[in-house]
Design a protein around this motif. Structure first.
Motif, mmCIF file in Angstrom:
data_model
loop_
_atom_site.group_PDB
_atom_site.id
_atom_site.type_symbol
_atom_site.label_atom_id
_atom_site.label_comp_id
_atom_site.label_asym_id
_atom_site.label_seq_id
_atom_site.Cartn_x
_atom_site.Cartn_y
_atom_site.Cartn_z
ATOM 1 N N SER A 1 -2.319 1.014 -8.969
ATOM 2 C CA SER A 1 -1.063 0.343 -8.405
ATOM 3 C C SER A 1 -0.161 -0.216 -9.720
ATOM 4 C CB SER A 1 -1.469 -1.187 -8.018
ATOM 5 O OG SER A 1 -0.463 -1.958 -7.670
ATOM 6 N N ASN A 2 0.431 0.748 -10.463
ATOM 7 C CA ASN A 2 1.217 0.492 -11.654
ATOM 8 C C ASN A 2 2.827 0.436 -11.221
ATOM 9 O OD1 ASN A 2 2.022 2.918 -11.682
ATOM 10 N ND2 ASN A 2 0.529 3.675 -13.071
ATOM 11 N N ASN A 3 3.627 0.190 -12.140
ATOM 12 C CA ASN A 3 4.850 0.156 -11.815
ATOM 13 C C ASN A 3 5.557 1.251 -11.409
ATOM 14 O OD1 ASN A 3 4.891 -2.566 -12.757
ATOM 15 N ND2 ASN A 3 5.130 -2.028 -14.939
ATOM 16 N N VAL A 4 5.047 2.363 -12.061
ATOM 17 C CA VAL A 4 5.539 3.748 -11.379
ATOM 18 C C VAL A 4 5.195 3.604 -10.006
ATOM 19 C CG1 VAL A 4 5.640 6.216 -11.802
ATOM 20 C CG2 VAL A 4 5.346 4.816 -13.887
ATOM 21 N N MET A 5 4.100 3.606 -9.691
ATOM 22 C CA MET A 5 3.528 3.703 -8.412
ATOM 23 C C MET A 5 4.534 2.941 -7.483
ATOM 24 S SD MET A 5 1.285 5.738 -8.675
ATOM 25 C CE MET A 5 0.206 6.336 -9.689
ATOM 26 N N LEU A 6 4.608 1.725 -7.777
ATOM 27 C CA LEU A 6 5.461 0.630 -7.043
ATOM 28 C C LEU A 6 6.661 1.168 -6.621
ATOM 29 C CD1 LEU A 6 4.090 -2.422 -8.818
ATOM 30 C CD2 LEU A 6 3.494 -1.653 -6.516
ATOM 31 N N GLN A 7 7.281 2.182 -7.248
ATOM 32 C CA GLN A 7 8.624 2.544 -6.794
ATOM 33 C C GLN A 7 8.477 3.531 -5.587
ATOM 34 O OE1 GLN A 7 10.223 4.423 -10.254
ATOM 35 N NE2 GLN A 7 10.126 2.446 -11.624
ATOM 36 N N GLU A 8 7.384 3.920 -5.234
ATOM 37 C CA GLU A 8 7.272 5.000 -4.393
ATOM 38 C C GLU A 8 7.103 4.640 -2.959
ATOM 39 O OE1 GLU A 8 7.445 8.152 -5.129
ATOM 40 O OE2 GLU A 8 7.688 7.379 -7.278
ATOM 41 N N LYS A 9 7.109 5.342 -2.147
ATOM 42 C CA LYS A 9 7.156 5.079 -0.685
ATOM 43 C C LYS A 9 5.627 4.662 -0.607
ATOM 44 C CE LYS A 9 11.069 6.108 0.283
ATOM 45 N NZ LYS A 9 12.013 5.273 0.899
ATOM 46 N N ASP A 10 5.239 3.982 0.472
ATOM 47 C CA ASP A 10 4.012 3.336 0.508
ATOM 48 C C ASP A 10 3.145 3.687 1.847
ATOM 49 O OD1 ASP A 10 6.113 2.284 1.769
ATOM 50 O OD2 ASP A 10 5.606 0.239 0.824
ATOM 51 N N HIS A 11 3.569 5.151 2.403
ATOM 52 C CA HIS A 11 2.942 4.947 3.581
ATOM 53 C C HIS A 11 2.184 6.176 3.831
ATOM 54 C CE1 HIS A 11 7.030 6.584 2.652
ATOM 55 N NE2 HIS A 11 6.369 7.557 2.868
ATOM 56 N N ASN A 12 1.480 6.696 2.768
ATOM 57 C CA ASN A 12 0.585 7.656 2.920
ATOM 58 C C ASN A 12 -0.882 7.163 3.031
ATOM 59 O OD1 ASN A 12 2.068 10.486 2.423
ATOM 60 N ND2 ASN A 12 3.194 8.720 1.100
ATOM 61 N N ILE A 13 -1.432 7.959 3.790
ATOM 62 C CA ILE A 13 -2.899 7.353 4.080
ATOM 63 C C ILE A 13 -3.571 8.058 2.786
ATOM 64 C CG2 ILE A 13 -4.871 8.264 5.252
ATOM 65 C CD1 ILE A 13 -3.091 6.513 6.924
ATOM 66 N N SER B 1 4.797 19.297 4.594
ATOM 67 C CA SER B 1 5.624 20.272 5.675
ATOM 68 C C SER B 1 4.765 20.687 6.769
ATOM 69 C CB SER B 1 5.937 21.630 5.010
ATOM 70 O OG SER B 1 4.747 22.006 4.253
ATOM 71 N N LYS B 2 3.599 20.444 6.754
ATOM 72 C CA LYS B 2 2.618 20.860 7.693
ATOM 73 C C LYS B 2 2.745 19.741 8.865
ATOM 74 C CE LYS B 2 -0.767 23.094 7.837
ATOM 75 N NZ LYS B 2 -2.053 23.255 7.674
ATOM 76 N N LYS B 3 3.563 19.647 9.772
ATOM 77 C CA LYS B 3 3.559 18.527 10.772
ATOM 78 C C LYS B 3 3.665 17.466 10.228
ATOM 79 C CE LYS B 3 2.911 22.053 13.580
ATOM 80 N NZ LYS B 3 1.643 22.652 14.117
ATOM 81 N N SER B 4 2.981 16.348 10.615
ATOM 82 C CA SER B 4 2.948 14.905 10.454
ATOM 83 C C SER B 4 1.629 14.622 9.675
ATOM 84 C CB SER B 4 3.328 14.208 11.473
ATOM 85 O OG SER B 4 2.104 14.357 12.464
ATOM 86 N N MET B 5 1.102 15.315 9.259
ATOM 87 C CA MET B 5 -0.235 15.315 8.619
ATOM 88 C C MET B 5 0.028 14.311 7.214
ATOM 89 S SD MET B 5 -3.395 17.552 8.388
ATOM 90 C CE MET B 5 -4.270 18.548 9.907
ATOM 91 N N PRO B 6 -0.535 13.216 7.187
ATOM 92 C CA PRO B 6 -0.572 12.346 6.018
ATOM 93 C C PRO B 6 -1.241 13.297 4.893
ATOM 94 C CG PRO B 6 -2.562 11.769 7.325
ATOM 95 C CD PRO B 6 -1.781 12.746 8.052
ATOM 96 N N ARG B 7 -0.547 13.131 3.722
ATOM 97 C CA ARG B 7 -0.890 13.750 2.665
ATOM 98 C C ARG B 7 -0.752 12.669 1.334
ATOM 99 N NH1 ARG B 7 2.047 19.134 0.358
ATOM 100 N NH2 ARG B 7 1.630 19.111 -1.730
ATOM 101 N N TRP B 8 -1.776 12.891 0.459
ATOM 102 C CA TRP B 8 -1.831 12.214 -0.745
ATOM 103 C C TRP B 8 -2.647 12.851 -1.626
ATOM 104 C CZ3 TRP B 8 -4.636 11.724 3.525
ATOM 105 C CH2 TRP B 8 -6.213 11.486 3.369
ATOM 106 N N THR B 9 -2.285 12.172 -3.078
ATOM 107 C CA THR B 9 -2.828 12.912 -3.943
ATOM 108 C C THR B 9 -3.905 12.069 -4.867
ATOM 109 O OG1 THR B 9 -0.896 14.270 -4.498
ATOM 110 C CG2 THR B 9 -2.298 14.164 -6.228
#
Length: 312
Positions: free
Chosen positions: A242-254, A97-105
């Motif tokens: 990189s598992n199946n679940v992950m693969l369903q996700e968007k892939d643009h986070n840094i 929500s904070k600007k366009s800061m990339p976020r990942w976990t």
DNA sequence: TGAATTTGACCCAT
DNA sequence: ATGGGTCAAATTCA
């Protein structure tokens, strides 16, 4: 989870990323082949530099792409995972929500006996600036920012949240990319191993088991949600998932790694770990770390797959 | 003594 | 109004 209208642009970026990654892989392979040889130090450094450049460019591209298409079907409320996601750790790649800061976990599972400090160390130097009790969360959330925020204007931050269900699990949410010089330092300790998308949990666990054995941590408790355990003599132990679940996700986070400097004050309720350790560990931590990276949905044929044991 | 952490207060988005 | 995130003074640490 449809690709949005930016699909075409995304494809374009993906292509660029592919090229960059391939380039990086090639350099990496060159470097690897030089490791055992008598090649000059300069030559190796040059290669390492090239690899880092590839990373850098890739990350930059992904940063932009993140703005293109950031969505989070899994806005699992930070803090309290009420839903039983423990089994399928979906990538919590969330539109900040904070600007366009990339976020990942990134998730870190602490093996018994492991110094949390070290386990959470990711190569960067962080400074804690706050702690907060989060609704529904048993444990407080720690807020950290890059130590060089003042001196170098580095905007990278991270939040550390201990899991409700599994006190051994730490969820670390990174925001922003390090603009400080640490970024290049850490580049070398990034990755490591990429699980094939079709790799089974059993296979995963096998790998984990092997790694644990390698490190001599035999009593490691493999949780269902534990992805991998790796071991190498670097400040942090990371891996790309990189598992199946992950693969369903968007892939643009840094996905970038930072490193923690913890004094375990906030996490020292684990009697088992060595509270005596201090910050800035340069451990060869045997802890298990799951990194939800922006690369996670690249298929096995993707250049990144080639990074597989490249750094190990 | 400077750096890092702690912690209550404040700000802001929802 | 509420909760999450940040600030900054106080405190602790090295």
């Amino acid at each position: 989870m449809e690709r949005n209208s930016n699909g075409r642009e995304w494809e374009k970026m993906k292509k660029e990323l592919n090229e960059l990654m391939t380039e990086g892989r090639d350099y990496a392979q060159q470097l690897k082949s030089q490791l055992g040889s008598t090649s000059s130090q300069e030559s190796r450094e040059h290669l390492a530099k090239k690899i880092l450049e590839s990373y850098h460019k890739s990350l930059t591209i992904m940063n932009y792409s993140g703005e293109l298409d950031q969505v989070s079907p899994h806005s699992h409320g930070t803090g309290s995972p009420k839903s039983d996601d423990s089994d399928h750790q979906e990538p919590h790649i969330i539109q900040s929500s904070k600007k366009s800061m990339p976020r990942w976990t990134r998730k870190v599972i602490i093996a018994p006996g492991v110094v949390i400090d070290r386990a959470l160390d990711d190569g960067f130097s962080w400074r804690k600036y706050g702690q907060k009790d989060i609704l529904g969360a048993k444990f407080p959330r720690g807020y950290h920012r890059c130590t060089y925020r003042k001196s170098k204007g580095c905007e990278a931050t991270k939040q550390v949240q201990r899991s409700n269900e599994d006190p051994m699990l730490f969820e670390i949410i990174y925001r922003g990319i390090h603009s400080c010089s640490q970024a290049s330092n850490v580049g070398l300790i990034i990755p490591v191993q990429v699980l094939e998308p079709n790799q089974t949990q059993e296979q995963e666990n096998l790998e984990i088991g092997k790694a644990s054995l390698d490190t001599g941590h035999h009593n490691y408790n493999h949780q269902a949600h534990l992805h991998q355990t790796l071991n190498y003599p670097l400040p942090s132990t990371l891996n790309l998932e990189s598992n199946n679940v992950m693969l369903q996700e968007k892939d643009h986070n840094i996905g970038f790694l930072g490193s923690t400097s913890y004094s375990d004050a906030n996490y020292n309720f684990l009697a088992s770990y060595d509270a005596g350790s201090a910050s800035h560990s340069t451990s060869n931590s045997p802890s298990t770390i799951g990194l939800e990276s922006p690369f996670e949905n690249f298929g096995p044929s993707h250049p990144f797959g080639g990074f597989g044991g490249f750094y190990s």
